[in-house]
Design an enzyme around this catalytic site. Structure first.
Site, PDB file in Angstrom:
ATOM      1  N   GLY A 263       0.783  -1.212   0.000  1.00  0.00           N
ATOM      2  CA  GLY A 263       0.000   0.000   0.000  1.00  0.00           C
ATOM      3  C   GLY A 263       0.822   1.272   0.000  1.00  0.00           C
ATOM      4  O   GLY A 263       1.902   1.335  -0.600  1.00  0.00           O
ATOM      5  N   HIS A 264       0.316   2.290   0.712  1.00  0.00           N
ATOM      6  CA  HIS A 264       0.888   3.635   0.703  1.00  0.00           C
ATOM      7  C   HIS A 264       2.288   3.659   1.324  1.00  0.00           C
ATOM      8  O   HIS A 264       3.240   4.130   0.706  1.00  0.00           O
ATOM      9  CB  HIS A 264      -0.069   4.541   1.479  1.00  0.00           C
ATOM     10  CG  HIS A 264       0.264   5.992   1.446  1.00  0.00           C
ATOM     11  ND1 HIS A 264       0.331   6.729   0.278  1.00  0.00           N
ATOM     12  CD2 HIS A 264       0.536   6.877   2.449  1.00  0.00           C
ATOM     13  CE1 HIS A 264       0.618   7.995   0.552  1.00  0.00           C
ATOM     14  NE2 HIS A 264       0.759   8.107   1.857  1.00  0.00           N
ATOM     15  N   PHE A 265       2.412   3.156   2.541  1.00  0.00           N
ATOM     16  CA  PHE A 265       3.704   3.137   3.238  1.00  0.00           C
ATOM     17  C   PHE A 265       4.462   1.869   2.849  1.00  0.00           C
ATOM     18  O   PHE A 265       4.640   0.945   3.646  1.00  0.00           O
ATOM     19  CB  PHE A 265       3.502   3.214   4.753  1.00  0.00           C
ATOM     20  CG  PHE A 265       3.184   4.597   5.254  1.00  0.00           C
ATOM     21  CD1 PHE A 265       4.201   5.504   5.514  1.00  0.00           C
ATOM     22  CD2 PHE A 265       1.877   4.994   5.457  1.00  0.00           C
ATOM     23  CE1 PHE A 265       3.922   6.784   5.972  1.00  0.00           C
ATOM     24  CE2 PHE A 265       1.582   6.267   5.918  1.00  0.00           C
ATOM     25  CZ  PHE A 265       2.603   7.172   6.176  1.00  0.00           C
TER      26      PHE A 265
END
Length: 283
Positions: A263-265
């Site tokens: 995902g994002h991180f």
């Protein structure tokens, strides 16, 4: 063992905290974090790269351990963040460096690159956007505030500052959320809980529209100067879509794009893979 130093420096009257590792005479990689994090997001990446690179990871003003001046004394805009980090590089003596940009670090770093193309040796974009098609529908509440800066629309953005939202940003899109340490999101939430931090972050969410207005300038910089660029993204990011990574190749035909199943991180789950990609790319 990696020797990691934790330093602070005065940048035109503002204290900027930063992490530094690796040989001072090695190629420099400036690591720019995103929302709502700080330089600690690079805690797993730095030891993997410090043998070959000089790594510098500042906390943006208002984030992490850097100073958070009151809003009446400091304009919390992306232009001001870029001004501060630009001066920071000069104060600590960085003449030429590669950029690692993530989330908020992207419009900050791209501003610096467009101002000083001669200083930038390469760019690593990890979920760091510069194209409209990279923005998901997750931005709709923020866009509503850009269009109508009413108290109600500003108040609605407080959901992005909630502790459960921070944790969600870390785990959403990861195949196994139990593999994501709670340490990073817990520290981010502690920073968000400081008095006044909420209004600072709402100001920056409101100012993010200025980054979209500069996308054509960033893209012109890419086309004109052709910096080597590696886009290594979590493909399941709820905010920045894979199309944003692939769009770099439109202006930079030699750009390398790698999409990871996270995902994002992305560093929380794929630090080793990202480090290997950077070593191959910059090597």
């Amino acid at each position: 063992m990696t020797s990691l130093a934790y330093r602070s420096v005065d940048v035109d009257g503002l204290r900027v905290f930063y992490r530094e590792a690796g040989p001072a005479d090695a190629p420099t990689l400036l690591l720019l974090h995103g929302f709502p994090s700080a330089g600690h997001m690079f805690r797993d990446l730095i030891p993997l790269l410090a043998g070959r690179f000089h790594l510098v990871a500042p906390d943006l003003p208002g984030f992490g351990q850097s100073e958070m001046p009151p809003r009446e004394a400091f304009d919390y805009t992306f232009e001001r963040l870029a001004d501060t980090i630009d001066r920071f590089t000069e104060v600590i003596g960085l003449d030429r460096f590669a950029l690692y940009v993530f989330d908020y670090g992207a419009p900050t770093g791209f501003r610096i690159a467009a101002r000083h193309p001669e200083r930038i040796t390469a760019i690593v974009s990890q979920n760091g956007n510069a194209y409209e098609e990279g923005l998901s529908e997750g931005w709709n509440p923020i866009r509503a505030y850009w269009q109508d800066r009413s108290p109600a629309n500003r108040e609605a953005l407080r959901a992005f500052l909630a502790p459960e939202t921070t944790r969600w940003q870390y785990t959403e899109g990861t195949p196994d959320p139990t593999a994501v340490s709670p340490d990073g999101s817990t520290l981010d939430n502690a920073y968000l809980a400081r008095p006044g931090a909420d209004e600072v972050q709402l100001d920056l969410l409101g100012d993010y529209r200025t980054n979209l207005a500069l996308y054509p300038r960033f893209q012109e910089y890419f086309r004109r100067h052709q910096p080597p660029l590696l886009a290594v993204w979590g493909r399941n990011d709820p905010f920045f879509l894979p199309a944003g990574a692939e769009a770099f190749t439109r202006d930079l035909p030699g750009a390398v794009v790698r999409l990871l199943d996270t995902g994002h991180f992305a560093l929380e789950t794929h630090a080793a893979e990202i480090a290997a990609a950077i070593e191959e790319f910059l090597g």
